[in-house]
Design an enzyme around this catalytic site. Structure first.
Site, PDB file in Angstrom:
ATOM      1  N   GLY A  58       0.819  -1.390   0.208  1.00 22.03           N
ATOM      2  CA  GLY A  58       0.033   0.007   0.033  1.00 22.03           C
ATOM      3  C   GLY A  58       0.669   1.331   0.034  1.00 22.03           C
ATOM      4  O   GLY A  58       0.227   2.382   0.246  1.00 22.03           O
ATOM      5  N   HIS A  81       2.672   0.086 -12.858  1.00 21.76           N
ATOM      6  CA  HIS A  81       3.661  -1.131 -13.271  1.00 21.76           C
ATOM      7  C   HIS A  81       4.836  -0.942 -13.251  1.00 21.76           C
ATOM      8  O   HIS A  81       5.616   0.050 -13.724  1.00 21.76           O
ATOM      9  CB  HIS A  81       3.421  -1.769 -14.518  1.00 21.76           C
TER      10      HIS A  81
END
Length: 222
Positions: free
Chosen positions: A40, A137
């Site tokens: 996170g 990504h």
């Protein structure tokens, strides 16, 4: 090469395009739904950018699929509501995505940010938020798609890698690119050291990409 020069090389990055998150400033904050499966840190980067006034947005909800995800703890610390949707409880990916869509709509989400979401999505989710879903990504796409992107980069011997934020489409780690940051690969890099430097750039680029995606979407509505 001296230690200082090595540190200088390690800190080099190139972000393109360079934008201000405040370039897009709607009259009301963007209502974000964030999806995460792991630590996170990118969630926290977005929350921090909002708190610092760099991004005019609010995080409506964090959806996570891994009961052990630390992202849920980070969200709770920021006072953001969390929803656990364990993919193991659903018979198909489509059923799972229908439940995600229901929750995102329940929280009045406008834009969806996949910040380390480790599940393949279906057309069910994409169709619910067309051009309103972004993914981050850890590679310079289209290179090194899929899992273990950092390890792929090291194994290939490339000298530069980085991160990409893009609009989501059905094909894995594809879709129109919003922003990229290049990061040099150092001779003594390990997956851990390289990933740590890539994450620094992820935290910089993700809030900018959210603003860029929102501006792009607003133009399609004119």
């Amino acid at each position: 090469m001296s230690q200082n020069s090595t540190i200088d090389v390690a800190s080099v990055s190139l972000i393109s395009p360079i934008i201000s998150s405040q370039k897009f400033t709607p009259s009301a904050p963007l209502k974000l739904g964030i999806m995460a499966s792991g630590n996170g840190s990118n969630f926290e980067a977005v929350a921090q950018a909002i708190q610092d006034g760099q991004l005019n947005a609010s995080i409506q909800v964090l959806i996570y699929n891994n009961p052990e995800a630390k992202a849920a703890v980070r969200a709770a610390n920021w006072g953001v509501e969390t929803v656990l949707l364990n993919h193991r409880d659903y018979k198909s990916r489509e059923d799972f995505d229908r439940q995600i869509v229901q929750k995102l709509r329940q929280y009045d989400v406008e834009f969806v940010v996949m910040a380390g979401w480790m599940r393949l999505v279906t057309q069910v989710l994409i169709d619910a938020f067309p051009e309103q879903m972004i993914n981050i990504h850890p590679s310079l796409l289209p290179s090194f798609k899929g899992i273990h992107a950092v390890e792929q980069a090291l194994a290939s011997g490339v000298k530069i890698t980085g991160c990409t934020v893009h609009l989501l489409c059905l094909e894995v780690d594809s879709g129109p690119i919003l922003i990229q940051a290049a990061v040099p690969v150092l001779p003594d890099d390990t997956p851990e050291t390289l990933h740590a430097r890539i994450q620094v750039q992820e935290h910089r680029t993700l809030p900018q990409a959210i603003a860029l995606a929102a501006a792009r979407h607003s133009l399609t509505l004119v």
